[in-house]
Scaffold this motif. Structure first.
Motif, mmCIF file in Angstrom:
data_model
loop_
_atom_site.group_PDB
_atom_site.id
_atom_site.type_symbol
_atom_site.label_atom_id
_atom_site.label_comp_id
_atom_site.label_asym_id
_atom_site.label_seq_id
_atom_site.Cartn_x
_atom_site.Cartn_y
_atom_site.Cartn_z
ATOM 1 N N SER A 58 -7.270 63.693 -30.443
ATOM 2 C CA SER A 58 -8.019 63.269 -29.260
ATOM 3 C C SER A 58 -7.766 64.218 -28.102
ATOM 4 C CB SER A 58 -7.632 61.848 -28.880
ATOM 5 O OG SER A 58 -6.260 61.778 -28.670
ATOM 6 N N ILE A 59 -6.542 64.768 -28.000
ATOM 7 C CA ILE A 59 -6.257 65.711 -26.914
ATOM 8 C C ILE A 59 -7.065 66.983 -27.112
ATOM 9 C CG2 ILE A 59 -4.477 67.089 -25.808
ATOM 10 C CD1 ILE A 59 -2.494 64.954 -26.474
ATOM 11 N N ILE A 60 -7.128 67.434 -28.342
ATOM 12 C CA ILE A 60 -7.912 68.651 -28.605
ATOM 13 C C ILE A 60 -9.370 68.403 -28.273
ATOM 14 C CG2 ILE A 60 -8.717 70.199 -30.422
ATOM 15 C CD1 ILE A 60 -6.029 69.909 -31.730
ATOM 16 N N ARG A 61 -9.855 67.195 -28.658
ATOM 17 C CA ARG A 61 -11.249 66.888 -28.365
ATOM 18 C C ARG A 61 -11.471 66.859 -26.862
ATOM 19 N NH1 ARG A 61 -12.573 61.636 -30.594
ATOM 20 N NH2 ARG A 61 -11.384 62.326 -32.384
ATOM 21 N N LEU A 62 -10.496 66.311 -26.128
ATOM 22 C CA LEU A 62 -10.603 66.251 -24.677
ATOM 23 C C LEU A 62 -10.704 67.644 -24.090
ATOM 24 C CD1 LEU A 62 -10.496 63.988 -22.544
ATOM 25 C CD2 LEU A 62 -8.110 64.493 -22.263
ATOM 26 N N ILE A 63 -9.814 68.545 -24.535
ATOM 27 C CA ILE A 63 -9.819 69.908 -24.002
ATOM 28 C C ILE A 63 -11.149 70.583 -24.322
ATOM 29 C CG2 ILE A 63 -8.747 72.183 -24.191
ATOM 30 C CD1 ILE A 63 -6.145 70.776 -24.776
ATOM 31 N N TRP A 70 -14.055 69.166 -24.719
ATOM 32 C CA TRP A 70 -15.106 68.663 -23.847
ATOM 33 C C TRP A 70 -14.981 69.212 -22.435
ATOM 34 C CZ3 TRP A 70 -19.618 66.880 -24.732
ATOM 35 C CH2 TRP A 70 -19.879 66.232 -25.974
ATOM 36 N N ILE A 71 -13.753 69.318 -21.947
ATOM 37 C CA ILE A 71 -13.583 69.859 -20.591
ATOM 38 C C ILE A 71 -14.091 71.284 -20.527
ATOM 39 C CG2 ILE A 71 -11.865 70.593 -18.912
ATOM 40 C CD1 ILE A 71 -10.257 68.156 -19.617
ATOM 41 N N LEU A 72 -13.742 72.074 -21.551
ATOM 42 C CA LEU A 72 -14.195 73.461 -21.550
ATOM 43 C C LEU A 72 -15.711 73.553 -21.567
ATOM 44 C CD1 LEU A 72 -11.739 75.292 -23.940
ATOM 45 C CD2 LEU A 72 -12.088 75.668 -21.501
ATOM 46 N N ILE A 73 -16.301 72.705 -22.418
ATOM 47 C CA ILE A 73 -17.761 72.752 -22.524
ATOM 48 C C ILE A 73 -18.404 72.403 -21.197
ATOM 49 C CG2 ILE A 73 -19.744 71.600 -23.542
ATOM 50 C CD1 ILE A 73 -18.287 71.477 -26.128
#
Lengths: 387, 193, 417
Positions: free
Chosen positions: C3-8, C10-13
């Motif tokens: 989930s943390i990787i997914r969060l990062i 999404w933030i980058l995108i």
């Protein structure tokens, strides 16, 4: 859709019913303080107001009518206890107490002494539970949320005790004809005394904080005055009667079980306004603490708590009428038996239903703003009045 | 003083006996004769009897603290007025109706109590009357006892007894669309039982 | 971990696809200030990633634009933030008084995120409009409520020079705007097409009108003493002694009247729950209710801030923040860290004391809710029209006596020179 409604209205008018009709006079506004109202509990009464003055009031109970009396005829004497306590779930030790007394008279049972004491203790505990809840809701009606929170919190003390006694917080099903269901647990007496001493201090705080609040006094003093003659003529009961100057308490007038051995005073006030009707339950609660201490003191150390009975006891044909002083007033049971294990007719005479007649009497002519203060001070429990 | 449940004096009116009931002092069908009738309550009842006569007032039972007296519907208002003014029973605690289909009658019973007089504070005088089931009509007692108003209305809707002179013989507790028999009559069965 | 990787991701995108283009768009259209003599082009702006000290002038510029003042500070966002904090503190404070805990489960510490949860819930709720209701007014009234409350906030100075609208007749403007509230209440209750709101609206009208007169009569004493209608000048004139020492009765009357204006207990007749369901708010649901609550608490902030400005000296207080973080101009990294050009010790101190005092008054306003039942309408009107007006007149005479006695006012004994 329209046609269906018309058909229903016709049908009901045939039975002589009157739906709330709007008034023809333009100046009067018809308000339905209905069952879904934060200011009325499960009870509807219609009022017509002229500006801020109430001109007409019509109580319309029956929202939670469940046919308790009819249901009693289908169950045996002991089977009736669980559903009979539903009208007042938290004062259930009183509403079943009266029933048990009447059944004992019909069937001819003698309750052992320790059972009588435990029954009386449960009755006093439930009286505190009910009165605290009533006080809490009175606070809400006047807009005082702290007056709701503190009694509801302190009520937990007594609910805890009843939980220890009977296993259920409300609707205890603790009394049965013949005594009580089970004996008190260990350590109950000390716990009870601790709770009572704490609660007596709290009662003093209530009196100092809530009852001397100038806004509270302004809203309840001189409001909805019920004179002594009117109170007697209208047949009101309980704290409403005692607030109008009639010192009548069934525990003193017609002592049942062990109340003739307990020394207590009947609390009453003379002014008959809402403030008196709010004060009398507080004084009753103080008195109840004394009574509980005496009961715990005088209780026999050991003994049976219920008489030995058949599962479906029955007695000779006859009738009995017994009453008990509950939180609302005199709670009477009139039971007719025809010799079978099921009662032939059970009539419950509840304090709330008897006090309802004072509502139109007091509201007409008073202000709309006084309506909550008058209505709830009549110690009216809607579910019990509907049975 | 507490009620002793073992002391059960004789009832001369029982639901299974045919009406009308014989006077209390007669030794009619009772099985055993218990202790004698309590004197104070007997005194109260005899005041009523001496005023109205033996034929109009039939005593159902006299027990400690409870008395039951049966009158005809036409005499109800008079007897009630006498009881209120002379004996001191100042309010009606409840008004009940019982359906006796075997006798084809409905018995309406007024439980009268007293708040103002101390010596009868614990006593309940039951004033009863009987009316036929098919045409249940009774005079209202609300002019004598104001507290009976809502109780009589409830008796009307639950048993179908019409109280003449009562301003509102209407539905009270039952729902607005009730279109069935009066529920407390014996022929009304609860669904499923 | 996933989930943390997914969060990062999404933030980058979002930053790269939405954030950066947005920055470019804004930079091309906003008029930007010159930095060190150069015009600030977007490319120069982006060079701040290499040289952080270039951000400070931009920050200074942004803080002094009108948009910032209206939207963020001392305008709407500041007021809304304080209102949100007030709601939460009220619930906790009231709960402690009533021997309970209050919100506990939302958020790790003592239910901090409860407001967020409530806000999301209200947004998601269905808005039910009664049949026969007057739709335009039904929709417009809550928005007007919030707008009017925000308008009052706009007139109140938080620090010297920090006021959204520096009107020379500040006090009169405040009271003129406050006069809109009974109108909004009445319109909304009429538009609800139902009996209980109707009664509630009439009660709101009676209550607010009855208390407007003591309200501005008590403010009048302050105007007499300070000699100006401008709120900033009134706040400045309270040096060295605050007006509450000279006008305690006026402060008291002002406080009571503001409780009545805010419909707080013991004056919450228009929303008296046990008599008239919820009064004129009966038919509100969902976001409309949310807006009215927001407006209500912004009004609480506004009237408390007004009290502070009029009686408690506004932003006056001992200087506990250093005036400058560095001695003399510094450049480079030290300049960035000491917020050269942006930090102003006087202003920060003023904001701090103003917020502390306002919050204290807000807590005082929250207190009666736990200790008092509701007042009855006839007692309310009697109080508003007779007793409070008499009290304000007494204090006005005191104020006049102080001026003519030479104690306050120009050339007086206690006026600072």
């Amino acid at each position: 859709m329209e046609k269906n409604l018309e058909h229903q209205i016709d049908e009901s008018e045939k039975l002589g019913m009157q739906i709330v009709k709007e008034s023809e006079d333009d100046r009067l506004m018809t308000l339905s303080v209905g069952p879904q109202h934060p200011g009325s509990g499960h009870f509807r009464f219609t009022i017509k107001v002229d500006g801020d003055y109430v001109v007409h009031c019509d109580p319309d109970p029956g929202y939670v009518h469940r046919g308790e009396e009819k249901m009693c005829e289908y169950r045996s004497f002991i089977q009736n206890i669980p559903h009979l306590e539903r009208p007042v779930i938290h004062d259930s030790a009183n509403i079943t107490y009266s029933y048990s007394l009447a059944v004992e008279e019909l069937v001819g049972i003698q309750v052992p002494r320790r059972g009588q004491f435990i029954r009386a203790i449960a009755s006093e505990l439930d009286r505190q539970i009910y009165t605290l809840y009533w006080l809490a809701i009175y606070g809400i009606f006047l807009g005082h949320s702290t007056m709701f929170m503190w009694p509801t919190g302190d009520r937990e003390l007594f609910i805890d005790l009843m939980d220890a006694l009977s296993g259920a917080r409300v609707t205890h099903a603790f009394n049965i004809p013949g005594g009580v269901r089970n004996d008190i647990p260990d350590g109950f007496k000390d716990k009870c005394l601790r709770h009572i001493s704490y609660f007596e201090k709290r009662l003093k705080e209530y009196e100092d904080i809530f009852y001397t609040n100038p806004l509270f006094i302004q809203r309840t003093e001189g409001v909805g005055i019920l004179t002594k003659e009117d109170a007697i003529g209208l047949g009101v009961t309980g704290s409403v009667l005692r607030a109008s100057g009639v010192p009548y308490d069934i525990r003193k007038a017609e002592p049942y079980d062990v109340y003739n051995e307990i020394d207590f005073k009947v609390q009453y006030m003379k002014s008959g306004d809402s403030l008196a009707r709010a004060y009398v339950p507080l004084l009753d609660m103080k008195e109840s603490c004394h009574i509980m201490r005496q009961l715990l003191d005088k209780m026999p150390e050991s003994g049976e708590v219920r008489a030995k009975l058949q599962p479906t006891p029955k007695g000779p044909p006859g009738e009995a009428y017994r009453r008990v002083e509950s939180g609302r007033g005199a709670l009477g049971y009139y039971i007719v038996s025809d010799g079978s294990p099921k009662p032939y007719r059970v009539k419950i005479s509840v304090g709330s239903f008897r006090n309802m007649i004072a509502l139109p009497h007091l509201l007409v002519g008073s202000k709309l703003a006084d309506m909550p203060s008058v209505y709830w001070s009549l110690n009216y429990w809607p579910v019990e009045a509907d049975r | 003083m507490s009620q002793d449940p073992k002391n059960k004096p004789v009832d001369s009116t029982t639901p299974s006996q045919p009406p009308p009931s014989p006077p209390a002092k007669a030794a009619a069908p009772p099985a055993k004769k218990e202790t004698e009738v309590p004197a104070f309550e007997k005194g109260l009842v005899s005041q009523i009897i001496s005023r109205f006569g033996d034929d109009k007032i039939k005593v159902a039972y006299i027990r400690p603290l409870r008395m039951k007296v049966n009158v005809e519907p036409l005499d109800m208002v008079e007897v009630a007025t006498f009881i209120r003014d002379n004996l001191g029973f100042d309010h009606a605690e409840s008004v009940t109706g019982t359906d006796y289909p075997k006798d084809n009658q409905i018995e309406v019973i007024y439980q009268l109590g007293s708040y103002s007089k101390d010596d009868i504070a614990a006593h309940i005088l039951s004033l009863t009357t009987r009316t036929s089931r098919d045409d249940a009509l009774l005079p209202t007692l609300i002019n004598v006892y104001r507290s009976a108003e809502y109780h009589e209305r409830e008796t009307f809707e639950m048993l179908g007894v019409y109280f003449e002179g009562h301003p509102r013989n209407e539905r009270f507790l039952l729902p607005e669309d009730w279109a069935d028999l009066p529920p407390l009559r014996k022929e009304f069965r609860i669904r499923g039982r | 971990m996933a989930s943390i990787i997914r969060l990062i991701l999404w933030i980058l995108i979002i930053v790269s696809l939405v954030g950066l283009p947005l920055i470019f768009i804004i930079l091309f259209y906003l008029p930007l200030p010159p930095v060190n003599g150069d015009v600030l082009t977007p490319y120069l702006f982006l060079s701040m990633m290499v040289d952080p000290t270039r951000t400070l002038p931009i920050l200074h510029f942004i803080i002094h634009t009108d948009l910032f003042k209206v939207a963020v500070f001392p305008g709407f966002a500041f007021a809304a933030l304080l209102a949100a904090v007030t709601i939460f503190v009220e619930r906790k404070f009231l709960a402690k008084m009533q021997l309970r805990i209050g919100p506990l489960y939302c958020g790790k510490i003592e239910g901090i995120l409860q407001l967020l949860a409530d806000g999301l819930k209200l947004i998601a709720k269905e808005i039910i409009i009664p049949s026969g209701a007057d739709k335009p007014i039904f929709w417009a009234a809550p928005i007007a409520f919030v707008a009017t409350a925000a308008a009052v906030v706009a007139l109140i100075p938080v620090a010297p020079g920090w006021v959204v609208a520096n009107v020379n007749v500040g006090i009169i403007a405040v009271f003129a705007i406050l006069g809109f509230f009974p109108l909004i209440a009445l319109l909304f209750s009429w538009a609800s097409n139902s009996k209980y709101p109707f009664i509630g609206g009439l009660r709101a009208l009676h209550q607010m009108i009855a208390f407007e007169i003591p309200f501005f009569l008590s403010a009048l004493s302050v105007v007499i003493l300070s000699g100006s209608l401008n709120l900033t000048d009134i706040a400045k004139a309270q040096h060295p002694y605050w007006y509450i020492f000279f006008l305690p009765i006026s402060a008291f009357v002002f406080f009571i009247s503001s409780l009545a204006e805010l419909e707080r207990i013991p004056f919450d007749l228009p929303e008296a729950e046990s008599e008239i369901v919820a009064g004129w708010l009966t038919e509100t649901s969902g976001m409309i209710f949310g807006l009215i609550q927001l407006g209500s608490y912004v009004k609480v902030y506004a009237l408390s801030a007004l009290f502070v400005v009029l009686f408690l000296g506004g932003w006056a207080g001992p200087q506990i923040f250093p005036k400058e973080l560095a001695h003399g101009p510094t450049a480079g990294l030290m300049g960035l860290l000491t917020l050269q050009g942006v930090y102003n010790g006087v202003t920060v101190n003023a904001i701090f004391w103003f917020t502390v005092k306002t919050f204290g008054i807000i807590m005082l306003m929250l207190l009666p809710r736990g200790i008092s039942p509701r007042i009855r309408i006839d007692i309310l009107l009697h109080t508003g029209w007779y007793k409070l007006i008499v009290l304000t007149f007494i204090n006005m005479f005191i104020a006049l006596a102080l001026i003519y006695g030479g104690i306050l006012g120009p050339g007086g004994l206690l006026t600072a020179h």
